[in-house]
Design a protein around this motif. Sequence first.
Motif, PDB file in Angstrom:
ATOM      1  N   LEU A  89       0.844  -1.197   0.000  1.00 54.96           N
ATOM      2  CA  LEU A  89       0.000   0.000   0.000  1.00 54.96           C
ATOM      3  C   LEU A  89       0.879   1.247   0.000  1.00 54.96           C
ATOM      4  CD1 LEU A  89      -2.557  -1.114   2.738  1.00 54.96           C
ATOM      5  CD2 LEU A  89      -2.908  -1.124   0.267  1.00 54.96           C
ATOM      6  N   ASN A  90       0.764   2.064  -1.015  1.00 51.04           N
ATOM      7  CA  ASN A  90       1.504   3.327  -1.099  1.00 51.04           C
ATOM      8  C   ASN A  90       3.009   3.150  -0.930  1.00 51.04           C
ATOM      9  OD1 ASN A  90      -0.954   4.844  -1.293  1.00 51.04           O
ATOM     10  ND2 ASN A  90      -1.212   4.519   0.893  1.00 51.04           N
ATOM     11  N   ASP A  91       3.562   2.077  -1.512  1.00 50.11           N
ATOM     12  CA  ASP A  91       4.987   1.783  -1.370  1.00 50.11           C
ATOM     13  C   ASP A  91       5.873   2.592  -2.303  1.00 50.11           C
ATOM     14  OD1 ASP A  91       4.812  -0.092   0.680  1.00 50.11           O
ATOM     15  OD2 ASP A  91       4.501  -1.761  -0.703  1.00 50.11           O
ATOM     16  N   TYR A  92       5.282   3.257  -3.303  1.00 49.69           N
ATOM     17  CA  TYR A  92       6.072   3.943  -4.314  1.00 49.69           C
ATOM     18  C   TYR A  92       5.570   5.358  -4.544  1.00 49.69           C
ATOM     19  CZ  TYR A  92       7.442  -0.839  -5.302  1.00 49.69           C
ATOM     20  OH  TYR A  92       7.904  -2.116  -5.183  1.00 49.69           O
ATOM     21  N   LEU A  93       6.485   6.202  -5.010  1.00 48.45           N
ATOM     22  CA  LEU A  93       6.138   7.565  -5.392  1.00 48.45           C
ATOM     23  C   LEU A  93       6.268   7.681  -6.906  1.00 48.45           C
ATOM     24  CD1 LEU A  93       5.435  10.474  -4.522  1.00 48.45           C
ATOM     25  CD2 LEU A  93       7.900  10.928  -4.480  1.00 48.45           C
ATOM     26  N   LEU A 107      11.219  14.327 -11.328  1.00 47.78           N
ATOM     27  CA  LEU A 107      12.430  14.441 -10.529  1.00 47.78           C
ATOM     28  C   LEU A 107      12.068  14.542  -9.059  1.00 47.78           C
ATOM     29  CD1 LEU A 107      14.081  17.276 -12.671  1.00 47.78           C
ATOM     30  CD2 LEU A 107      14.538  14.827 -12.855  1.00 47.78           C
ATOM     31  N   VAL A 108      12.844  13.880  -8.195  1.00 47.86           N
ATOM     32  CA  VAL A 108      12.637  13.945  -6.747  1.00 47.86           C
ATOM     33  C   VAL A 108      13.951  14.355  -6.102  1.00 47.86           C
ATOM     34  CG1 VAL A 108      11.949  12.690  -4.670  1.00 47.86           C
ATOM     35  CG2 VAL A 108      10.890  12.113  -6.871  1.00 47.86           C
ATOM     36  N   PHE A 109      13.871  15.305  -5.163  1.00 49.18           N
ATOM     37  CA  PHE A 109      15.045  15.853  -4.491  1.00 49.18           C
ATOM     38  C   PHE A 109      14.911  15.702  -2.981  1.00 49.18           C
ATOM     39  CE2 PHE A 109      14.264  18.142  -8.393  1.00 49.18           C
ATOM     40  CZ  PHE A 109      15.507  18.187  -9.012  1.00 49.18           C
ATOM     41  N   ASN A 110      16.051  15.489  -2.304  1.00 46.34           N
ATOM     42  CA  ASN A 110      16.021  15.468  -0.843  1.00 46.34           C
ATOM     43  C   ASN A 110      16.063  16.902  -0.309  1.00 46.34           C
ATOM     44  OD1 ASN A 110      18.734  16.287  -0.933  1.00 46.34           O
ATOM     45  ND2 ASN A 110      19.528  14.242  -0.433  1.00 46.34           N
ATOM     46  N   ARG A 111      16.058  17.066   1.002  1.00 43.46           N
ATOM     47  CA  ARG A 111      15.975  18.417   1.575  1.00 43.46           C
ATOM     48  C   ARG A 111      17.232  19.244   1.358  1.00 43.46           C
ATOM     49  NH1 ARG A 111      16.484  17.754   8.051  1.00 43.46           N
ATOM     50  NH2 ARG A 111      18.359  16.477   8.012  1.00 43.46           N
ATOM     51  N   MET A 112      18.325  18.606   0.918  1.00 44.91           N
ATOM     52  CA  MET A 112      19.551  19.340   0.599  1.00 44.91           C
ATOM     53  C   MET A 112      19.636  19.660  -0.889  1.00 44.91           C
ATOM     54  SD  MET A 112      21.951  17.288   3.292  1.00 44.91           S
ATOM     55  CE  MET A 112      21.270  15.742   2.825  1.00 44.91           C
ATOM     56  N   GLY A 113      18.577  19.356  -1.620  1.00 46.70           N
ATOM     57  CA  GLY A 113      18.527  19.680  -3.035  1.00 46.70           C
ATOM     58  C   GLY A 113      19.203  18.672  -3.943  1.00 46.70           C
ATOM     59  N   GLN A 114      19.596  17.524  -3.398  1.00 44.71           N
ATOM     60  CA  GLN A 114      20.242  16.495  -4.211  1.00 44.71           C
ATOM     61  C   GLN A 114      19.180  15.653  -4.922  1.00 44.71           C
ATOM     62  OE1 GLN A 114      22.202  14.845  -0.783  1.00 44.71           O
ATOM     63  NE2 GLN A 114      24.210  15.533  -1.514  1.00 44.71           N
ATOM     64  N   LEU A 115      19.423  15.369  -6.188  1.00 50.13           N
ATOM     65  CA  LEU A 115      18.526  14.527  -6.965  1.00 50.13           C
ATOM     66  C   LEU A 115      18.615  13.097  -6.452  1.00 50.13           C
ATOM     67  CD1 LEU A 115      16.624  14.345  -9.476  1.00 50.13           C
ATOM     68  CD2 LEU A 115      18.677  13.765 -10.799  1.00 50.13           C
ATOM     69  N   GLY A 138      11.015  11.884   5.829  1.00 50.74           N
ATOM     70  CA  GLY A 138      11.079  13.332   5.731  1.00 50.74           C
ATOM     71  C   GLY A 138      10.329  13.819   4.515  1.00 50.74           C
ATOM     72  N   VAL A 139      10.519  15.087   4.216  1.00 49.97           N
ATOM     73  CA  VAL A 139       9.827  15.718   3.089  1.00 49.97           C
ATOM     74  C   VAL A 139      10.784  15.789   1.905  1.00 49.97           C
ATOM     75  CG1 VAL A 139       8.701  17.824   2.280  1.00 49.97           C
ATOM     76  CG2 VAL A 139       8.322  17.023   4.619  1.00 49.97           C
ATOM     77  N   TYR A 140      10.294  15.382   0.762  1.00 47.09           N
ATOM     78  CA  TYR A 140      11.059  15.390  -0.477  1.00 47.09           C
ATOM     79  C   TYR A 140      10.336  16.265  -1.490  1.00 47.09           C
ATOM     80  CZ  TYR A 140      13.896  11.674   1.437  1.00 47.09           C
ATOM     81  OH  TYR A 140      14.767  10.967   2.232  1.00 47.09           O
ATOM     82  N   ALA A 141      11.094  17.072  -2.203  1.00 46.83           N
ATOM     83  CA  ALA A 141      10.518  17.946  -3.236  1.00 46.83           C
ATOM     84  C   ALA A 141      10.513  17.192  -4.562  1.00 46.83           C
ATOM     85  CB  ALA A 141      11.327  19.226  -3.360  1.00 46.83           C
ATOM     86  N   GLY A 159       5.983  20.204  -6.108  1.00 47.08           N
ATOM     87  CA  GLY A 159       5.372  20.043  -4.799  1.00 47.08           C
ATOM     88  C   GLY A 159       6.278  19.259  -3.877  1.00 47.08           C
ATOM     89  N   THR A 160       5.713  18.815  -2.775  1.00 48.08           N
ATOM     90  CA  THR A 160       6.462  18.024  -1.796  1.00 48.08           C
ATOM     91  C   THR A 160       5.667  16.784  -1.436  1.00 48.08           C
ATOM     92  OG1 THR A 160       5.508  19.270   0.048  1.00 48.08           O
ATOM     93  CG2 THR A 160       7.641  20.029  -0.811  1.00 48.08           C
TER      94      THR A 160
END
Length: 165
Positions: A89-93, A107-115, A138-141, A159-160
């Motif tokens: 259930l909801n295992d993937y983004l 594209l997905v980035f961590n909180r330090m802006g790394q891809l 955590g929150v990913y952009a 978004g996040t």
Amino acid sequence: PEDGITFKNNSTGNITTWTWSYGNSIISNDKDPLEYHFPIIGREMIYNVKLAAFNQALHCGDSITHQVRVLSGCFIAVPSAFTPNGDGLNDYLFPLNAVKAVNLEFLVFNRMGQLVFESRDWTKKWDGCVNGIMQNPGVYAWMLRFTHKDTGEKIFLKGTTALLR
């Protein structure tokens, strides 16, 4: 859900009757049926569409079945959270319902802006890992670019999403 679908009859031989069953109690006896629109029911549904071809004089026939997946909607969105814990259930983004997206870039980035994830195929999903290493909660952009196949409109969304463990 709003798109029509045309089924192609590839049956050969001395066939006298055809029966198309759309998997929802609707039947057509046309050799080559008109474009069909499945009913909008507000949820994703898989229909087993069957063509039966029959020769009445020889009392023989054959059939084939094909699955058709009808989406609940065509609105393309990215979930606000996912839980990559292997429970199914909801295992993937990934972008939801992006069937009509062409030239897609997700594209997905961590909180330090790394891809941490990149895909040009909306069916490729991020499992919350980078090089096999589980990422921290955590929150990913994310950023999503695509062109709508029907309208040609170029769309950019950002978004996040919360990764929850």
